[in-house]
Enzyme design. Structure first.
Site, short mmCIF file in Angstrom:
data_model
loop_
_atom_site.label_atom_id
_atom_site.label_comp_id
_atom_site.label_asym_id
_atom_site.label_seq_id
_atom_site.Cartn_x
_atom_site.Cartn_y
_atom_site.Cartn_z
NE ARG A 4 48.55 51.67 61.87
CZ ARG A 4 48.08 51.66 63.12
NH1 ARG A 4 48.91 51.40 64.14
NH2 ARG A 4 46.82 51.88 63.37
CB SER B 10 44.08 54.72 59.14
OG SER B 10 43.39 54.46 60.32
CD GLU C 145 47.91 53.01 58.44
OE1 GLU C 145 47.74 53.76 59.41
OE2 GLU C 145 47.23 51.98 58.24
N1 EPU Z 1 38.38 62.57 64.58
C1 EPU Z 1 37.64 63.63 64.11
N2 EPU Z 1 37.08 63.52 62.87
C2 EPU Z 1 37.25 62.40 62.11
C3 EPU Z 1 38.02 61.33 62.58
C4 EPU Z 1 38.58 61.44 63.83
O1 EPU Z 1 37.46 64.64 64.76
O2 EPU Z 1 36.72 62.38 60.99
C5 EPU Z 1 38.96 62.64 65.92
C6 EPU Z 1 38.22 61.68 66.85
O3 EPU Z 1 37.11 62.28 67.43
C7 EPU Z 1 39.27 61.34 67.87
C8 EPU Z 1 40.56 61.44 67.09
O4 EPU Z 1 40.28 62.16 65.90
O5 EPU Z 1 39.31 62.30 68.91
C9 EPU Z 1 41.18 60.09 66.79
O6 EPU Z 1 40.23 59.25 66.12
P1 EPU Z 1 40.11 57.68 66.46
O7 EPU Z 1 40.05 57.48 67.91
O8 EPU Z 1 39.01 57.18 65.60
O9 EPU Z 1 41.48 57.04 66.03
P2 EPU Z 1 42.42 57.35 64.79
O10 EPU Z 1 43.62 58.09 65.28
O11 EPU Z 1 41.63 58.00 63.72
C10 EPU Z 1 43.87 55.17 65.01
C11 EPU Z 1 44.40 54.15 64.06
C12 EPU Z 1 43.32 53.12 63.70
C13 EPU Z 1 42.87 52.45 64.99
C14 EPU Z 1 42.34 53.55 65.94
C15 EPU Z 1 41.98 52.98 67.29
C16 EPU Z 1 46.13 55.26 62.76
C17 EPU Z 1 46.50 55.88 61.46
N3 EPU Z 1 44.88 54.80 62.86
O12 EPU Z 1 42.84 55.89 64.32
O13 EPU Z 1 43.90 52.15 62.85
O14 EPU Z 1 41.86 51.50 64.74
O15 EPU Z 1 43.36 54.54 66.17
O16 EPU Z 1 43.13 52.64 68.00
O17 EPU Z 1 46.97 55.16 63.64
C18 EPU Z 1 44.19 51.50 60.57
O18 EPU Z 1 45.40 51.68 60.76
O19 EPU Z 1 43.74 51.11 59.47
C19 EPU Z 1 43.28 51.82 61.66
C20 EPU Z 1 41.96 51.79 61.49
#
Ligand code: EPU
Length: 350
Positions: free
Chosen positions: A164, A246, A346
């Site tokens: 990012r 995010s 972010e």
């Molecule tokens: N989780 C929770 N509670 C929540 C949210 C997440 O327990 O409220 C847990 C989920 O269960 C999962 C883990 O956290 O085990 C990660 O969540 P998720 O797979 O949804 O991915 P993320 O790390 O929250 C990142 C990117 C997203 C991208 C997704 C999919 C960042 C900051 N965000 O999200 O990017 O779409 O992976 O690859 O790296 C963005 O940058 O705007 C964005 C949406």
């Protein structure tokens, strides 16, 4: 070039925050930028570059000259033995580009379907999702140096991509410095899409889709459809509920710090990184602190994904940037107090 005054920015930021630009110029080609630089009054103003407005928090009216990037175009620029090189104007909608490449049989961007924003913003924060980052598919870009009016091109190494992050997020440190924030305007981006396409499926949500459907050799269109469905299920559509994706980056910690957190919270979601560090899911940390559904004024934490802050007041009574930042700071404080981790936002705060 046409100068617009007192332009409402609510339609131009995905949070739907109400603010005005005192002055705005739509940039459809390099000629529009040269005209700005040639106008003594405009050239003297500070500048704010605006793409799709999907990664910003507006905390008040914008006094800088807003350069709204609307450069159009999508085409096959060239091909090599190994790649299709696709070129797109910085003003094109990112998802529209992903759909266009698939319609024209140039797969490779499907894991990044439905990411809000424009093509020109995609290298700035090296967007990524479901196991693929922009830098994996990047060829080069064309930009204009606003100090000199010169056009230049950068390859991936020159963009300094990391998670990012890129040179476009760092303030320029003098004429020879690396940072290009506020100094370079991206006009066109080229993507190298491998002719020998390979599905990227090493992401839990996609593995689940394969198990659910029994499809183990999905084509690019199938992956596109899955990613669209996954994102629609857990991320709010900015056209319905304002948000900037995010809100925090996933923090990186040392294995020792991670072990310490696991000892206290065995369920913490963590991913070992190739460099030996460990990435934690910021959404999980925020969720664990009980933030889902909480609000400050009309700003709130999305119920289905704690990493996303949303505008609860819609277009009529939108949240303010101040409310968003108050909420963000309260989240940072509680995550720091419980886990000793400082979350980094972010979006860019303007
Ligand atoms: N989780 C929770 N509670 C929540 C949210 C997440 O327990 O409220 C847990 C989920 O269960 C999962 C883990 O956290 O085990 C990660 O969540 P998720 O797979 O949804 O991915 P993320 O790390 O929250 C990142 C990117 C997203 C991208 C997704 C999919 C960042 C900051 N965000 O999200 O990017 O779409 O992976 O690859 O790296 C963005 O940058 O705007 C964005 C949406």
């Amino acid at each position: 070039m046409f100068l617009e005054k007192n332009v409402p920015l609510q339609p131009y930021n995905t949070f739907g925050i109400a603010a005005k630009a005192q002055a705005l110029v739509r940039v459809r080609s390099e000629g529009d930028l040269l005209a700005v630089l040639a106008d003594p009054e405009l050239a003297a103003l500070p500048r704010q570059i605006l793409g799709g407005g999907s990664n910003i928090v507006l905390t008040g009216d914008v006094k800088a000259l807003v350069l709204k990037i609307e450069v159009p175009g999508m085409r096959l620029a060239r091909e090599t033995d190994k790649h299709w090189v696709i070129e797109a104007g910085a003003g094109e909608d990112w998802h529209a580009l992903v759909a266009w490449t698939l319609d024209n049989a140039y797969p490779g961007l499907e894991n990044m379907a439905l990411i809000p924003g424009t093509v020109g913003a995609s290298p700035v924060q090296n967007i990524g999702a479901y196991g693929v980052e922009l830098q994996d598919r990047f060829d080069s870009l064309d930009a204009m140096d606003l100090l000199t009016g010169e056009l230049f091109s950068l390859n991936a190494a020159q963009c300094g991509f990391s998670y990012r992050d890129s040179v476009f997020k760092h303030a320029s440190a003098g004429p020879d410095g690396l940072g290009l924030a506020g100094r370079a305007v991206i006009l066109r981006v080229r993507f190298a899409l491998p002719k020998r396409w390979k599905a990227e499926l090493g992401y839990l949500d996609l593995e689940r889709k394969m198990a659910e459907t029994g499809i183990h050799n999905p084509d690019a269109r199938q992956i596109f459809d899955w990613v669209v469905a996954i994102r629609r299920a857990k991320l709010p559509d900015p056209a319905v509920i304002g948000n900037a994706g995010s809100f925090f980056k996933n923090p990186t910690v040392t294995p020792e710090q991670c072990a310490d957190i696991i000892a206290r919270d065995p369920k913490v979601v963590h991913y070992p990184m190739p460099d030996g560090s460990v990435k934690l899911a910021a959404g999980w940390l925020i969720d664990a602190c009980g933030w889902k559904g909480k609000t400050v004024g009309h700003a709130g934490v999305y119920e289905k994904q704690a990493l996303v802050l949303v505008n609860r007041g819609g277009r009529e009574n939108p949240c303010t940037g101040g409310e968003v930042m108050t909420l963000a700071k309260a989240i940072q404080t509680s995550v720091y107090e419980r886990f000793g981790i400082r979350l980094e936002p972010e979006p860019v705060v303007i």
